[in-house]
Design a protein around this motif. Sequence first.
Motif, PDB file in Angstrom:
ATOM      1  N   ILE A 279       0.849  -1.196   0.000  1.00  0.00           N
ATOM      2  CA  ILE A 279       0.000   0.000   0.000  1.00  0.00           C
ATOM      3  C   ILE A 279       0.886   1.249   0.000  1.00  0.00           C
ATOM      4  CG2 ILE A 279      -1.730   1.304   1.292  1.00  0.00           C
ATOM      5  CD1 ILE A 279      -2.842  -1.254   0.157  1.00  0.00           C
ATOM      6  N   ASP A 280       0.543   2.196  -0.868  1.00  0.00           N
ATOM      7  CA  ASP A 280       1.221   3.496  -0.878  1.00  0.00           C
ATOM      8  C   ASP A 280       0.724   4.279   0.337  1.00  0.00           C
ATOM      9  OD1 ASP A 280       1.990   6.162  -1.273  1.00  0.00           O
ATOM     10  OD2 ASP A 280       1.898   5.967  -3.451  1.00  0.00           O
ATOM     11  N   PRO A 281       1.593   4.643   1.286  1.00  0.00           N
ATOM     12  CA  PRO A 281       1.115   5.333   2.496  1.00  0.00           C
ATOM     13  C   PRO A 281       0.548   6.710   2.215  1.00  0.00           C
ATOM     14  CG  PRO A 281       3.520   5.274   2.435  1.00  0.00           C
ATOM     15  CD  PRO A 281       3.051   4.399   1.311  1.00  0.00           C
ATOM     16  N   ALA A 282       0.871   7.291   1.052  1.00  0.00           N
ATOM     17  CA  ALA A 282       0.381   8.635   0.748  1.00  0.00           C
ATOM     18  C   ALA A 282      -1.087   8.634   0.345  1.00  0.00           C
ATOM     19  CB  ALA A 282       1.228   9.261  -0.360  1.00  0.00           C
ATOM     20  N   ASN A 283      -1.502   7.613  -0.414  1.00  0.00           N
ATOM     21  CA  ASN A 283      -2.890   7.603  -0.898  1.00  0.00           C
ATOM     22  C   ASN A 283      -3.683   6.367  -0.478  1.00  0.00           C
ATOM     23  OD1 ASN A 283      -1.916   5.545  -2.561  1.00  0.00           O
ATOM     24  ND2 ASN A 283      -1.710   6.894  -4.351  1.00  0.00           N
ATOM     25  N   HIS A 284      -3.028   5.464   0.264  1.00  0.00           N
ATOM     26  CA  HIS A 284      -3.672   4.241   0.765  1.00  0.00           C
ATOM     27  C   HIS A 284      -4.205   3.363  -0.360  1.00  0.00           C
ATOM     28  CE1 HIS A 284      -3.488   5.533   4.989  1.00  0.00           C
ATOM     29  NE2 HIS A 284      -3.766   6.736   4.533  1.00  0.00           N
ATOM     30  N   ARG A 285      -3.563   3.399  -1.513  1.00  0.00           N
ATOM     31  CA  ARG A 285      -3.941   2.583  -2.653  1.00  0.00           C
ATOM     32  C   ARG A 285      -2.871   1.516  -2.891  1.00  0.00           C
ATOM     33  NH1 ARG A 285      -8.788   2.360  -3.975  1.00  0.00           N
ATOM     34  NH2 ARG A 285      -8.205   1.792  -6.097  1.00  0.00           N
TER      35      ARG A 285
END
Length: 304
Positions: A279-285
């Motif tokens: 998961i990308d911690p910046a956008n939670h995607r």
Amino acid sequence: MSGDAAHLPEAMRRQAWRQVREAYGWHTPLTPRHADLDLLRHLNNAAAIGLHIEARIRWLDAVLPQPAAEGLRLRPAGLWTDFLAEGGYPAPLEAGVALLCVDAEAAHIATALFQQGRCIGLQHAELAAWQDGERVPLPAALVQRLRAQEQPHPMPAEVHATFGTPPARSVDEALATRYADLDADGLLSDLALARYLEHGRSRWWLDGDADPRRLPLAGSVNVMVAHIAVRVYRATPVPATWQLRTGVQAMGRSSVTMRCRLFDGARLQADSEAVLVAIDPANHRPAPLPDAVRERWSALLPAA
């Protein structure tokens, strides 16, 4: 869509009714603990599984006030858990419980966790009867009592799925049984089993040179557990030492499936697959798995 296709079982997270609070006929409040938080300050996966277990046990105590026959134990033969959203602390939770169907083979129980107005997790339990460590048919009288509680719904696809061939390469470890791992029946508790399997997955990251202070992180992404499937094959008195065997089952662009098996000597006690998603911690995607993870683990996948 053809008539046959329309009746194919759906994955649990895609069964629309599962995330609706009012779809469950029985509810109970639950309280998260600070000790349930992981390094990202979310409810860790084993703690979430434990909350589902607690809800199921409370429901059983409410609908089956009479004890089971002497020597008979009602215990899961299968547990399928979906993690839909991050659970937090200290906001209270509520669990919903529904009995989907029951027959001589098993009772299928659905649970859901709700926090701050949203569903954060689902579980399906295949509850079987066990005697002298082996699975036996549910007593007819018990089936009759449980049928009064049925809320019929289709079984999720996961219940019918089988695990693939285990990976040839694995991280093996001996685990000593602790007194705290036993439940009221003197057997390995469902929660202890969940923690054993969590330990196996974490050890794999450690052996991959991950920094233990940052587990379960890898590079610039977070790695979150999305789904765990567990099948239990025996319910025998616990040994002094277990053998835990963990490997990579499959890999996608942003996900990896870990296989973890628990042995009592040469006997397989439980088998599991867990899907972990980057998961990308910046956008939670979902994000691509780090190159270092992909390069190391691709060579360890089962042969096609």
